[in-house]
Scaffold this active site. Structure first.
Site, mmCIF file in Angstrom:
data_model
loop_
_atom_site.group_PDB
_atom_site.id
_atom_site.type_symbol
_atom_site.label_atom_id
_atom_site.label_comp_id
_atom_site.label_asym_id
_atom_site.label_seq_id
_atom_site.Cartn_x
_atom_site.Cartn_y
_atom_site.Cartn_z
ATOM 1 N N GLY A 26 -2.335 -15.278 12.217
ATOM 2 C CA GLY A 26 -3.209 -14.129 12.027
ATOM 3 C C GLY A 26 -4.478 -14.211 12.846
ATOM 4 C CG ASN A 27 -4.940 -12.335 15.704
ATOM 5 O OD1 ASN A 27 -4.919 -11.114 15.722
ATOM 6 N ND2 ASN A 27 -3.901 -13.067 16.068
ATOM 7 C CB THR A 41 -6.249 -19.746 20.105
ATOM 8 O OG1 THR A 41 -4.824 -19.785 20.037
ATOM 9 C CG2 THR A 41 -6.763 -20.887 20.968
ATOM 10 C CD GLU A 71 -0.805 -12.090 19.045
ATOM 11 O OE1 GLU A 71 -0.679 -11.323 20.029
ATOM 12 O OE2 GLU A 71 0.153 -12.494 18.379
#
Length: 191
Positions: A26-27, A41, A71
């Site tokens: 997730g981010n 990251t 991402e």
């Protein structure tokens, strides 16, 4: 800016505690004028400090130390195509992600936001962090507030972090309800 970073960290902790992400998945990002703040990251998003959050200009150049989420290209692509989006939450929530592996669509029955139909839009699988995924996601999210990334996760966008986190929670709860419904209907047929 420190207040915005504090809000981002709080949302990261919330989505982790609600089990919408686990491990280093997730981010989360937020647009701040002509740059974004994004999670790093290869670090779990719970328990981050201000120094962990990476600032990146709209061309992907880091403005601070640290390495942004893999991402970052997807986030930047969305911000460039959607002036109305100031926050992105990308989860790997178990129920919604599970549906992305086995079903063509996830039906949303409750009225939460302006979905144009009862099925969440989705894009086909591309390697996480790839340019291909960034392109598909930034195109797929046009006209949508949420997007299923097949065999990957859920992408939610909004005007602010709280609204976007709330949408991610809603989608996971809708997927959980759908799963329970499917299971109960399958048990009914056993009698």
């Amino acid at each position: 800016m420190n207040d915005d970073i504090s809000k981002l960290i709080k949302i990261c902790n919330n989505v982790y505690e609600k089990q919408l992400v686990s491990g280093k998945s997730g981010n989360v990002s937020i647009r701040l004028d002509d740059y974004i703040a994004i999670t790093p990251t290869l670090k779990p998003i719970n328990g981050l400090d201000e120094k962990d959050i990476v600032l990146v200009d709209m061309d992907g150049n880091p403005l601070t130390k640290g390495k942004p989420s893999s991402e970052v290209g997807m986030h930047l692509g969305i911000y460039k195509k959607r002036d109305d989006v100031d926050a992105i939450v990308h989860t790997h929530s178990p129920y919604a992600t599970g549906f992305s592996f086995n079903y063509d669509k996830l039906e949303i029955l409750e009225d939460y936001c302006k979905f144009y139909n009862t099925n969440l839009s989705s894009v086909d699988f591309e390697k996480p962090g790839s340019k291909e995924l960034a392109l598909k996601a930034s195109e797929g999210i046009i006209g949508n507030e949420a997007l299923i990334l097949k065999k990957h996760g859920v992408l939610c966008v909004g005007k602010n972090l709280k609204e976007t986190e709330s949408l991610a929670n809603f989608i996971e709860e809708a997927a959980k309800t759908k799963f329970i419904s499917i299971m109960l209907n399958s048990v009914k047929d056993i009698k």
